[in-house]
Enzyme design. Structure first.
Site, PDB file in Angstrom:
ATOM      1  N   TYR A  36       0.822  -1.210   0.000  1.00 55.15           N
ATOM      2  CA  TYR A  36       0.000   0.000   0.000  1.00 55.15           C
ATOM      3  C   TYR A  36       0.854   1.257   0.000  1.00 55.15           C
ATOM      4  O   TYR A  36       2.037   1.246   0.332  1.00 55.15           O
ATOM      5  CB  TYR A  36      -0.920   0.022   1.226  1.00 55.15           C
ATOM      6  CG  TYR A  36      -0.165   0.229   2.522  1.00 55.15           C
ATOM      7  CD1 TYR A  36      -0.011   1.493   3.076  1.00 55.15           C
ATOM      8  CD2 TYR A  36       0.415  -0.850   3.194  1.00 55.15           C
ATOM      9  CE1 TYR A  36       0.694   1.686   4.256  1.00 55.15           C
ATOM     10  CE2 TYR A  36       1.118  -0.673   4.371  1.00 55.15           C
ATOM     11  CZ  TYR A  36       1.244   0.597   4.892  1.00 55.15           C
ATOM     12  OH  TYR A  36       1.956   0.781   6.046  1.00 55.15           O
ATOM     13  N   PHE A  89       2.499   9.733   3.543  1.00 59.59           N
ATOM     14  CA  PHE A  89       2.850   9.527   4.947  1.00 59.59           C
ATOM     15  C   PHE A  89       3.268   8.101   5.244  1.00 59.59           C
ATOM     16  O   PHE A  89       3.808   7.824   6.309  1.00 59.59           O
ATOM     17  CB  PHE A  89       1.700   9.947   5.867  1.00 59.59           C
ATOM     18  CG  PHE A  89       0.393   9.266   5.598  1.00 59.59           C
ATOM     19  CD1 PHE A  89       0.141   7.992   6.063  1.00 59.59           C
ATOM     20  CD2 PHE A  89      -0.600   9.917   4.866  1.00 59.59           C
ATOM     21  CE1 PHE A  89      -1.071   7.363   5.821  1.00 59.59           C
ATOM     22  CE2 PHE A  89      -1.820   9.300   4.613  1.00 59.59           C
ATOM     23  CZ  PHE A  89      -2.047   8.009   5.093  1.00 59.59           C
ATOM     24  N   ASP A  90       3.040   7.179   4.324  1.00 60.93           N
ATOM     25  CA  ASP A  90       3.451   5.795   4.563  1.00 60.93           C
ATOM     26  C   ASP A  90       3.440   5.027   3.253  1.00 60.93           C
ATOM     27  O   ASP A  90       2.629   5.317   2.364  1.00 60.93           O
ATOM     28  CB  ASP A  90       2.504   5.122   5.565  1.00 60.93           C
ATOM     29  CG  ASP A  90       3.084   3.852   6.170  1.00 60.93           C
ATOM     30  OD1 ASP A  90       4.267   3.567   5.926  1.00 60.93           O
ATOM     31  OD2 ASP A  90       2.349   3.149   6.886  1.00 60.93           O
ATOM     32  N   ILE A 106      -8.294   0.647  10.518  1.00 59.80           N
ATOM     33  CA  ILE A 106      -9.342   1.665  10.386  1.00 59.80           C
ATOM     34  C   ILE A 106     -10.521   1.126   9.578  1.00 59.80           C
ATOM     35  O   ILE A 106     -10.372   0.242   8.740  1.00 59.80           O
ATOM     36  CB  ILE A 106      -8.795   2.958   9.753  1.00 59.80           C
ATOM     37  CG1 ILE A 106      -8.179   2.686   8.377  1.00 59.80           C
ATOM     38  CG2 ILE A 106      -7.782   3.631  10.663  1.00 59.80           C
ATOM     39  CD1 ILE A 106      -7.742   3.941   7.641  1.00 59.80           C
ATOM     40  N   TYR A 152      -8.900   8.089  10.859  1.00 59.36           N
ATOM     41  CA  TYR A 152      -8.383   8.297  12.210  1.00 59.36           C
ATOM     42  C   TYR A 152      -9.148   9.357  12.996  1.00 59.36           C
ATOM     43  O   TYR A 152      -8.745   9.716  14.105  1.00 59.36           O
ATOM     44  CB  TYR A 152      -6.896   8.659  12.132  1.00 59.36           C
ATOM     45  CG  TYR A 152      -6.053   7.518  11.621  1.00 59.36           C
ATOM     46  CD1 TYR A 152      -5.664   6.486  12.472  1.00 59.36           C
ATOM     47  CD2 TYR A 152      -5.679   7.453  10.287  1.00 59.36           C
ATOM     48  CE1 TYR A 152      -4.907   5.423  12.007  1.00 59.36           C
ATOM     49  CE2 TYR A 152      -4.913   6.388   9.809  1.00 59.36           C
ATOM     50  CZ  TYR A 152      -4.542   5.380  10.670  1.00 59.36           C
ATOM     51  OH  TYR A 152      -3.795   4.317  10.204  1.00 59.36           O
ATOM     52  N   PHE A 195      -5.572   5.918  -0.212  1.00 64.15           N
ATOM     53  CA  PHE A 195      -4.690   4.755  -0.164  1.00 64.15           C
ATOM     54  C   PHE A 195      -4.732   4.003  -1.490  1.00 64.15           C
ATOM     55  O   PHE A 195      -5.816   3.737  -2.018  1.00 64.15           O
ATOM     56  CB  PHE A 195      -5.104   3.771   0.937  1.00 64.15           C
ATOM     57  CG  PHE A 195      -4.763   4.213   2.326  1.00 64.15           C
ATOM     58  CD1 PHE A 195      -3.492   3.985   2.850  1.00 64.15           C
ATOM     59  CD2 PHE A 195      -5.701   4.842   3.115  1.00 64.15           C
ATOM     60  CE1 PHE A 195      -3.173   4.387   4.131  1.00 64.15           C
ATOM     61  CE2 PHE A 195      -5.400   5.237   4.402  1.00 64.15           C
ATOM     62  CZ  PHE A 195      -4.131   5.009   4.919  1.00 64.15           C
TER      63      PHE A 195
END
Length: 261
Positions: free
Chosen positions: A172, A182-183, A200, A226, A243
């Site tokens: 992902y 961010f990731d 989530i 979140y 995502f």
């Protein structure tokens, strides 16, 4: 909410920045052209250590005043310098009790201002997310579920679908709606496994729509992400998220199949 500035650090940061400001002021009073930076010489190891301690302290607290300015707080360096001189010379104008009381009140003021700032930022993030998702829903290929989750099929696989109780393996990449990453498991060079009911809500729902071998883009409202708290320093409160997710395998189903053989 977390306290941004502990009392001791606040007072130390104030003193440090005040000293730096005085040094700058004194330099401007000299009419001669500024001299090139010189490597200092020390009479002994203690002097060198003292300088290193001061320099390290300054670097660690350099951002404190900028954060205070963001909250609308300006510190008068002239008063700071006078207080340092007074107290070092044994001529302080405040008792220990008065200093503690003043700095405690300052800490409370900072927390109040920080809470107000955070509330304003999360409200803005919520509005931006709602506007983004409203426009995104109009794009070709984007589908919207009853919960408000949006998704777009990039590649459709042919394998099994996971249940909420399954463990999945995925690749992902996660970004904010402005594209800030961010990731990314792709950057780490390895997939990740997790129980689908332990993440989530947007992921729990979105992954159940996918078959093994699929790659989807998920557009997740903050209430399925979140929420108001956000996550760490990278995901602000009330942020909508994007995502790109690839369902690699469903390890829990593979275990069950092996057990049946």
């Amino acid at each position: 909410m977390r306290t941004l500035f502990k009392i001791g650090l606040v007072s130390a940061a104030v003193a440090l920045a005040g000293c730096q400001e005085q040094a700058k002021t004194e330099d401007t009073k000299t009419e001669a052209a500024p001299a090139a930076a010189e490597t200092p010489t020390w009479a002994n190891e203690d002097q060198q250590t003292a300088y290193a301690l001061g320099a390290s302290f300054a670097e660690n607290l350099a951002g404190s005043f900028e954060q205070l300015k963001e909250l609308g707080i300006e510190i008068d360096n002239t008063i700071v310098l006078k207080a340092i001189g007074d107290h070092l010379n044994g001529n302080g104008k405040m008792s220990a009790e008065e200093m503690t009381s003043t700095l405690q009140a300052f800490d409370q003021r900072i927390n109040k201002l920080a809470q107000e700032k955070q509330a304003a930022e999360t409200a803005a993030a919520k509005a931006e997310g709602v506007a983004f998702l409203a426009e995104n829903a109009k794009k070709d290929g984007v589908k919207v579920t009853e919960s408000g989750l949006q998704y777009k099929v990039i590649t459709e696989g042919t394998g099994a679908k996971p249940a909420a109780t399954d463990t999945v393996e995925v690749h992902y990449r996660g970004t904010l709606i402005d594209g800030t990453e961010f990731d990314s498991s792709y950057k780490r060079g390895e997939t990740i496994q997790f129980p689908l009911n332990g993440v989530i809500k947007g992921w729990t729902e979105g992954l159940q729509l996918m078959t093994v071998g699929s790659k989807y883009e998920l557009y997740i409202p903050s209430e399925l992400g979140y929420g108001e708290r956000g996550a760490g320093q990278s995901i602000p409160g009330n942020a909508a998220l994007v995502f790109e997710v690839e369902l690699v395998s469903i390890p829990s189903q593979e275990v069950e199949q092996d057990a049946e053989k």
